[in-house]
Design a protein around this motif. Structure first.
Motif, PDB file in Angstrom:
ATOM      1  N   UNK A  32      40.658  22.426  98.198  1.00 59.18           N
ATOM      2  CA  UNK A  32      42.104  22.595  97.989  1.00 59.18           C
ATOM      3  C   UNK A  32      42.529  21.978  96.662  1.00 59.18           C
ATOM      4  N   UNK A  33      42.045  20.768  96.381  1.00 58.99           N
ATOM      5  CA  UNK A  33      42.380  20.110  95.106  1.00 58.99           C
ATOM      6  C   UNK A  33      41.895  20.929  93.916  1.00 58.99           C
ATOM      7  N   UNK A  34      40.689  21.488  94.030  1.00 56.09           N
ATOM      8  CA  UNK A  34      40.152  22.320  92.944  1.00 56.09           C
ATOM      9  C   UNK A  34      40.989  23.585  92.769  1.00 56.09           C
ATOM     10  N   UNK A  35      41.456  24.158  93.872  1.00 53.82           N
ATOM     11  CA  UNK A  35      42.297  25.357  93.779  1.00 53.82           C
ATOM     12  C   UNK A  35      43.620  25.049  93.089  1.00 53.82           C
ATOM     13  N   UNK A  36      44.199  23.909  93.417  1.00 52.57           N
ATOM     14  CA  UNK A  36      45.496  23.541  92.839  1.00 52.57           C
ATOM     15  C   UNK A  36      45.406  23.241  91.341  1.00 52.57           C
TER      16      UNK A  36
END
Length: 180
Positions: A32-36
């Motif tokens: 999720x952090x990488x997507x954001x």
């Protein structure tokens, strides 16, 4: 029993929401952090869930894409995804569901054979992606790919629909007689 339906909520203007479902909280959060961090023309929202159904009391936006994450090192992970699938309306499987198998790089440690997840994805006519989420470079590449898929599923890419995406990601193998 609460069933998640794609049209439960109206779409948000220029908003794209993905739901990552899986038992590996740390890996899901890292994804999720990488997507954001990805450059996205839409307002990107990432929701995490260990399993479905989602709590009814939660005020949530419309979900444009559901990704079921199976850790090939955990039978519990597979059972959790299989149980969660019963809480998803069939219309979500028209291009708005994907499976992600992680842990395939260390095949000697796998407790779930790759073919099991392949059959699961085939049964639900949904794309299957393989990625070792524990490796940062692979996770970043998968995040980029999921953001692009999400933008398509949210209707933010002109001329490409979720069904078109499904056909592009679908297997190129010849259909068997039972598929015809």
């Amino acid at each position: 029993m609460s069933v998640l339906r794609p049209m439960d909520k109206l779409p948000g203007l220029n908003t794209a929401t993905i739901l990552l479902v899986g038992t590996e909280e740390d890996l899901l959060q890292q994804l999720a952090d990488a997507m954001l961090k990805e450059d996205c023309t839409s307002e990107l929202k990432v929701h995490l869930a260990k399993s479905l159904p989602l709590p009814a009391s939660v005020n949530r936006p419309r979900i444009d894409l559901i990704v079921f994450v199976v850790n090939l090192h955990s039978r519990h992970s597979l059972r959790n995804v299989e149980a969660s699938l019963h809480h998803v309306d069939a219309t979500f499987f028209l291009g708005k569901v994907s499976f992600l198998a992680t842990g395939a790089g260390r095949e000697s440690h796998c407790s779930i054979h790759r073919n099991t997840v392949v059959k699961l994805a085939h049964t639900y006519r949904s794309p299957l992606l393989f990625c070792d989420l524990e490796i940062e470079d692979f996770r970043a590449t998968m995040a980029q790919r999921l953001v692009r898929m999400l933008q398509i599923c949210a209707g933010h890419v002109p001329g490409v629909s979720a069904l078109t995406l499904l056909s592009l990601l679908g297997s190129s193998e010849n259909p068997s007689l039972e598929d015809l």
